[in-house]
Design a protein around this motif. Structure first.
Motif, PDB file in Angstrom:
ATOM      1  N   SER A   4      91.777  26.596  50.139  1.00 43.28           N
ATOM      2  CA  SER A   4      92.108  26.167  51.378  1.00 43.28           C
ATOM      3  C   SER A   4      92.168  24.827  51.584  1.00 43.28           C
ATOM      4  O   SER A   4      92.932  24.152  52.319  1.00 43.28           O
ATOM      5  N   GLY A  19      93.992  30.955  48.888  1.00 46.81           N
ATOM      6  CA  GLY A  19      93.695  30.031  50.006  1.00 46.81           C
ATOM      7  C   GLY A  19      94.587  28.881  50.199  1.00 46.81           C
ATOM      8  O   GLY A  19      94.965  28.537  51.327  1.00 46.81           O
ATOM      9  N   VAL A  22      96.876  28.488  53.833  1.00 49.91           N
ATOM     10  CA  VAL A  22      97.045  27.322  54.524  1.00 49.91           C
ATOM     11  C   VAL A  22      98.310  26.822  54.852  1.00 49.91           C
ATOM     12  O   VAL A  22      99.027  26.506  56.094  1.00 49.91           O
TER      13      VAL A  22
END
Length: 95
Positions: A11, A75, A79
């Motif tokens: 992320s 992740g 995003v």
């Protein structure tokens, strides 16, 4: 616990990558050399991304490390999806 860390790292990498892309696009109208900016930004973001993903795998291609890599990529892509939804142009009717 390792998968949670891989997800957080992925992320963070997504924030770095897509934040850098957004900043690059914002600078295109004012730069004298847009192609140079695009290419250098892409190569820098790609190099950092590959380095971080290689840290997640750790140079050891065991199945558990591949699962960690896929979790990090999840992740990263989450995003990306959030950034697309948040930064997309909104119509006048929705304002």
């Amino acid at each position: 616990m390792t998968l949670i860390i891989a997800f957080i790292i992925g992320s963070g990498l997504g924030l770095f990558y897509f934040g850098g892309l957004w900043l690059t696009v914002q600078q295109l109208p004012v730069t004298k050399h847009p192609y140079r900016l695009i290419l250098s930004s892409f190569l820098f973001r790609l190099a950092i991304g590959m380095f971080v993903l290689s840290l997640i795998v750790g140079g050891n291609p065991k199945l558990y490390n591949v699962v960690s890599l896929l979790t990090g990529c999840l992740g990263f892509l989450m995003v990306r999806t959030i950034a697309i939804l948040w930064l997309r142009p909104r119509s006048q009717a929705n304002r």
